[in-house]
Design an enzyme around this catalytic site. Structure first.
Site, PDB file in Angstrom:
ATOM      1  N   LYS A  31      39.925  33.352  48.938  1.00 36.49           N
ATOM      2  CA  LYS A  31      39.300  32.058  48.819  1.00 36.49           C
ATOM      3  C   LYS A  31      40.448  30.948  48.619  1.00 36.49           C
ATOM      4  CE  LYS A  31      37.389  33.858  44.864  1.00 36.49           C
ATOM      5  NZ  LYS A  31      37.894  35.332  45.148  1.00 36.49           N
ATOM      6  N   THR A  32      41.364  31.340  48.212  1.00 35.74           N
ATOM      7  CA  THR A  32      42.247  30.328  47.978  1.00 35.74           C
ATOM      8  C   THR A  32      42.843  29.992  49.386  1.00 35.74           C
ATOM      9  OG1 THR A  32      42.948  30.877  45.770  1.00 35.74           O
ATOM     10  CG2 THR A  32      44.716  29.373  46.901  1.00 35.74           C
ATOM     11  N   GLU A 101      36.379  26.419  44.875  1.00 37.10           N
ATOM     12  CA  GLU A 101      36.550  28.012  44.859  1.00 37.10           C
ATOM     13  C   GLU A 101      35.902  28.500  43.704  1.00 37.10           C
ATOM     14  OE1 GLU A 101      40.915  29.014  44.506  1.00 37.10           O
ATOM     15  OE2 GLU A 101      40.272  31.270  44.449  1.00 37.10           O
ATOM     16  N   ARG A 102      34.942  29.301  43.856  1.00 34.65           N
ATOM     17  CA  ARG A 102      34.038  29.723  43.011  1.00 34.65           C
ATOM     18  C   ARG A 102      33.041  28.640  42.198  1.00 34.65           C
ATOM     19  NH1 ARG A 102      33.522  35.009  42.651  1.00 34.65           N
ATOM     20  NH2 ARG A 102      35.428  36.239  42.829  1.00 34.65           N
TER      21      ARG A 102
HETATM   22  P1  TTP Z   1      39.018  34.943  41.776  1.00 38.88           P
HETATM   23  O1  TTP Z   1      37.910  33.873  41.220  1.00 38.88           O
HETATM   24  O2  TTP Z   1      38.362  36.095  42.302  1.00 38.88           O
HETATM   25  O3  TTP Z   1      39.801  34.375  42.439  1.00 38.88           O
HETATM   26  P2  TTP Z   1      41.252  34.914  43.194  1.00 38.88           P
HETATM   27  O4  TTP Z   1      42.376  33.757  43.358  1.00 38.88           O
HETATM   28  O5  TTP Z   1      41.846  36.282  42.750  1.00 38.88           O
HETATM   29  O6  TTP Z   1      40.703  35.267  44.746  1.00 38.88           O
HETATM   30  P3  TTP Z   1      41.066  34.788  46.084  1.00 38.88           P
HETATM   31  O7  TTP Z   1      42.478  36.028  46.234  1.00 38.88           O
HETATM   32  O8  TTP Z   1      40.051  35.262  46.895  1.00 38.88           O
HETATM   33  O9  TTP Z   1      41.582  33.339  46.189  1.00 38.88           O
HETATM   34  O10 TTP Z   1      39.559  35.817  40.292  1.00 38.88           O
HETATM   35  C1  TTP Z   1      40.612  35.291  39.475  1.00 38.88           C
HETATM   36  C2  TTP Z   1      40.764  36.359  38.332  1.00 38.88           C
HETATM   37  O11 TTP Z   1      39.883  35.516  37.357  1.00 38.88           O
HETATM   38  C3  TTP Z   1      40.609  37.652  38.681  1.00 38.88           C
HETATM   39  O12 TTP Z   1      41.455  38.215  37.761  1.00 38.88           O
HETATM   40  C4  TTP Z   1      39.280  37.784  38.065  1.00 38.88           C
HETATM   41  C5  TTP Z   1      39.097  36.718  36.874  1.00 38.88           C
HETATM   42  N1  TTP Z   1      37.390  35.979  36.671  1.00 38.88           N
HETATM   43  C6  TTP Z   1      37.011  36.659  35.748  1.00 38.88           C
HETATM   44  O13 TTP Z   1      37.299  37.701  35.014  1.00 38.88           O
HETATM   45  N2  TTP Z   1      35.701  36.148  35.376  1.00 38.88           N
HETATM   46  C7  TTP Z   1      35.256  35.008  36.067  1.00 38.88           C
HETATM   47  O14 TTP Z   1      34.227  34.595  35.999  1.00 38.88           O
HETATM   48  C8  TTP Z   1      36.170  34.618  37.276  1.00 38.88           C
HETATM   49  C9  TTP Z   1      35.521  33.482  38.124  1.00 38.88           C
HETATM   50  C10 TTP Z   1      37.214  35.044  37.491  1.00 38.88           C
HETATM   51 MG    MG Z   2      42.145  32.315  44.513  1.00 38.05          MG
END
Ligand code: TTP
Ligand code: MG
Length: 233
Positions: A31-32, A101-102
């Site tokens: 996503k990032t 992002e989310r």
């Molecule tokens: P992600 O929201 O999936 O973001 P990311 O940066 O890991 O994804 P990407 O690599 O696609 O950019 O998750 C971030 C962290 O926060 C991950 O450990 C999961 C956690 N999280 C929760 O536990 N609860 C939540 O509601 C959200 C939105 C994230």
């Molecule tokens: Mg991210």
């Protein structure tokens, strides 16, 4: 065909607020990276996930506490996640397009859902979070016009998570990633879990970074250029 229909029904140019696109997908789905790609265009304001806030809420690393002791801290963490995502949803911007992002939707439908299923949120804790979520949806400007779903295999994202080695995520088991994947699939792909009245644009995000720009291009061609989101690029 689907997109022609989608574009002709959306009338983005007639919205009296920024058109809002939320980027969704499993942990580590990219996503990032996708949003960094989007950021180089004009006309859109990008809100990266407020991870720095989750790691430092008045000195407390809530993300770390949640992973270490979910039974005690899942409610605290998810309350704060909801607040910080709401800040992004409601932040006034001057560009016609907003990328998130989310969203409060994935926090509720994927993570709160998973924590409830696993028993890390007690029924009363779940109900309080859910009541807040319902109130937010009714009272606040959290409308999303399109979800971009970065669809991945759980094995692929698990490898990426191990490789990027975020300290807080070191103890996350594969089973957790797999069942989060299934929840994302049910919500955004099969549309069997919760209501998803908003169109979903799915991108195959399994490729590694050197190859994935080809997939992003499909999004640019089918959604962005046709809607003149990035005029002048
Ligand atoms: P992600 O929201 O999936 O973001 P990311 O940066 O890991 O994804 P990407 O690599 O696609 O950019 O998750 C971030 C962290 O926060 C991950 O450990 C999961 C956690 N999280 C929760 O536990 N609860 C939540 O509601 C959200 C939105 C994230
Ligand atoms: Mg991210």
């Amino acid at each position: 065909m689907f997109f022609r229909r989608l574009l002709s029904t959306m009338h983005w140019s007639t919205l009296n607020r920024p058109c809002t696109i939320s980027v969704e997908g499993n942990i580590g789905s990219g996503k990032t990276t996708f949003l960094n790609h989007i950021e180089r265009f004009g006309n859109a304001t990008v809100f990266a996930e407020p991870l720095h806030k989750w790691r430092n809420c008045q000195g407390h690393n809530l993300l770390d506490l949640m992973y270490r002791d979910p039974k005690t801290f899942a409610f605290t963490f998810q309350s704060y996640v909801q607040l910080t995502l709401l800040e992004a949803h409601t932040c006034n911007i001057t560009t016609p397009f907003k990328f998130l992002e989310r969203s409060v939707f994935s926090a509720r439908y994927c993570f709160v859902e998973k924590l409830k299923r696993d028993g890390f949120l007690s029924p009363p804790e779940f109900s309080v979070l859910d009541e807040w979520f319902r109130w937010i949806c009714q009272q606040q400007k959290v409308a999303v016009d399109l979800f971009v779903y970065l669809r991945t295999d759980p094995e692929v994202v698990y490898e990426r998570i191990l490789k990027r080695d975020r300290t807080e995520e070191r103890t996350v088991p594969f089973e957790y990633i797999k069942s989060l994947h299934e929840i994302h699939e049910d919500w955004l792909y099969h549309k069997t879990l919760y209501d998803c009245p908003v169109p979903v644009f799915t991108i195959d995000a399994n490729m590694d970074l050197s190859e994935i720009t080809g997939e992003y291009k499909k999004f640019e061609n089918q959604i962005l250029e046709k809607n003149k989101i990035f005029i002048g690029v």
